[in-house]
Design an enzyme around this catalytic site. Structure first.
Site, mmCIF file in Angstrom:
data_model
loop_
_atom_site.group_PDB
_atom_site.id
_atom_site.type_symbol
_atom_site.label_atom_id
_atom_site.label_comp_id
_atom_site.label_asym_id
_atom_site.label_seq_id
_atom_site.Cartn_x
_atom_site.Cartn_y
_atom_site.Cartn_z
ATOM 1 N N CYS A 1 65.666 28.868 38.623
ATOM 2 C CA CYS A 1 64.721 27.753 38.794
ATOM 3 C C CYS A 1 65.380 26.472 38.264
ATOM 4 C CB CYS A 1 63.437 28.009 38.015
ATOM 5 S SG CYS A 1 62.744 29.648 38.207
ATOM 6 N N CYS A 29 67.650 24.009 40.475
ATOM 7 C CA CYS A 29 67.065 22.938 41.294
ATOM 8 C C CYS A 29 66.145 22.027 40.485
ATOM 9 C CB CYS A 29 66.263 23.531 42.447
ATOM 10 S SG CYS A 29 67.267 24.466 43.598
ATOM 11 N N CYS A 42 58.585 29.495 46.407
ATOM 12 C CA CYS A 42 59.880 28.938 46.012
ATOM 13 C C CYS A 42 60.887 30.070 45.842
ATOM 14 C CB CYS A 42 59.726 28.201 44.677
ATOM 15 S SG CYS A 42 60.537 26.614 44.657
ATOM 16 N N CYS A 44 24.882 32.152 35.467
ATOM 17 C CA CYS A 44 25.309 32.442 34.094
ATOM 18 C C CYS A 44 26.014 31.250 33.462
ATOM 19 C CB CYS A 44 26.253 33.638 34.069
ATOM 20 S SG CYS A 44 25.462 35.210 34.425
ATOM 21 N N HIS A 45 26.977 30.678 34.185
ATOM 22 C CA HIS A 45 27.906 29.744 33.553
ATOM 23 C C HIS A 45 27.437 28.293 33.522
ATOM 24 C CE1 HIS A 45 30.859 32.802 32.832
ATOM 25 N NE2 HIS A 45 30.783 33.208 34.074
ATOM 26 N N CYS A 59 35.068 38.949 37.661
ATOM 27 C CA CYS A 59 33.705 38.434 37.701
ATOM 28 C C CYS A 59 32.962 39.033 38.896
ATOM 29 C CB CYS A 59 33.709 36.907 37.799
ATOM 30 S SG CYS A 59 33.554 36.083 36.198
#
Lengths: 116, 270
Positions: free
Chosen positions: B86, B89, B123, B189-190, B231
């Site tokens: 990685c 580049c 990538c 719920c959230h 969830c």
């Protein structure tokens, strides 16, 4: 691949009691859990972890299945001598993990200011 | 409703006007409407308890840091037919600061919504010419974690206009729609009951700012996609397959919903 992280105080004086923290990367599978397909995940825990200083055993722990993954070991040593520390652990698959550290213990009363 | 007096006449016309206004007000949430206002946003850390909070703050003992070390190593490891890393580049990983807070983002070439893991995978296969890392594999999570960790402390800044707009709206729709055997929507719920107990644990707001994180329940690193799928399990809904666009759409909505929260990666959660 089982790696580990070690934390030791940067400066240790002769006679000090100092704390060592060792975080070992290990799945610690107890052998009781099943995966998403219902297949039993085979037991693979660290059988024992030994710390030696200059070849002498100074700490030993046998975790078994009661300790969860990526265990953190904290223990205390009294600083008596400098030397090579070797942390070595063996698991159920007979895989051996090792970590070496060069322990430097400074002599006590090194830099005391002179009299009046 | 205007109070009926002996002089007023009941008007069907006026009733119709009020009904129309009422319908317009209860129709789908516009992009500007937030259920939890920006100043009431709370990271999941607030709901995690003292032990988890101290473990996350512990620079040494945070179990996520194991994967972080691995990710940083993988960043500079040459791989694939290109024999590039990685770093070849992209340079030093610190140059990735600010990247993860813009994700999920639309990939210009495929027009699909990409999360960070998708971008890394693409990538890897296209540019590095290396084998694909499976979803939720140790390597993929480690690199995603390492890239996200460079943005630690930065606020989430999702882009929901332009090509992302339809994805955002789909994510919002799913968030507000009841599903599964439990017939619950995420919002039930959230948004409506966060801070109250679900069994013994307090419900969080379901914010995404800590991902990828170390989940104590699973004893390993986890991506946001894995958590969202879990969830679905929780409400006994059919889980979409890995890589499904719905998961990315929900992620985009969550990033907008949690806009401004600081990146906490690697977080620790129960």
């Amino acid at each position: 691949m089982s790696s580990a992280r070690l934390q030791i105080p940067p400066r240790i004086t002769q006679g000090d009691v100092f704390k060592i923290r060792l975080l070992v990367n290990h799945p610690m599978d107890s052998g009781f859990l099943r995966d998403i397909d219902g297949v039993l995940i085979q037991r693979n825990v660290i059988r024992h972890l030994v710390c030696t200083l200059n070849g002498k055993e100074v700490f030993r722990v046998e975790p078994t299945t009661g300790v969860s993954a990526n265990p953190l070991f904290e223990f205390y040593l009294r600083a008596t001598e400098s030397g090579g520390m070797l942390f070595r652990w063996v698991d159920d698959k007979a895989y051996i993990g090792e970590l070496r550290h060069n322990l430097v213990v400074e002599a006590a009363n090194t830099s005391k200011p002179s009299g009046n | 409703m205007p109070e009926a007096t002996s002089n007023s006449v009941f008007s069907w016309h006026r009733l119709l006007v009020w009904l129309l206004v009422g319908v317009c007000m209860t129709s789908t949430l516009s992009a500007q409407q937030r259920v939890i206002p920006l100043d009431k946003l709370q990271s999941g850390l607030d709901f995690s308890g003292a032990e988890v909070q101290s473990l996350q703050a512990d620079e040494f003992a945070n179990p996520g840091n194991i994967a972080l070390d691995t990710g940083n190593k993988l960043w500079s490891k040459p791989d694939g037919k290109s024999n590039k890393s990685c770093q070849s580049c992209h340079g030093d990983i610190s140059r990735m600061k600010g990247i993860s807070v813009r994700y999920p983002a639309v990939d210009k070439a495929s027009k699909k919504l990409f999360n960070l893991e998708d971008r890394i995978s693409q990538c890897r296969t296209k540019n590095q010419k290396a084998s694909e890392w499976p979803y939720e594999s140790d390597e993929l999570l480690a690199v995603s974690l390492a890239v996200t960790a460079t943005s630690r402390g930065m606020p989430l800044q999702a882009q929901i206009e332009g090509a992302a707009k339809s994805h955002f709206e789909n994510g919002q729709r799913i968030f507000m729609t009841r599903q599964g055997q439990m017939n619950l929507a995420c919002t039930n719920c959230h948004d409506q009951h966060y801070a109250r107990k679900l069994y013994t644990d307090p419900l969080s707001q379901g914010q995404p700012n800590g991902y990828p994180l170390y989940r104590l329940d699973w004893q390993r690193m986890a991506s946001l996609e894995r958590r969202l799928r879990f969830c679905y399990t929780g409400v006994r809904a059919e889980i979409p397959p890995w890589g499904h666009s719905d998961m990315r759409d929900i992620s985009l909505y969550l990033m907008w919903r949690g806009q401004g929260l600081p990146v906490e990666t690697p977080a620790v959660r129960k």
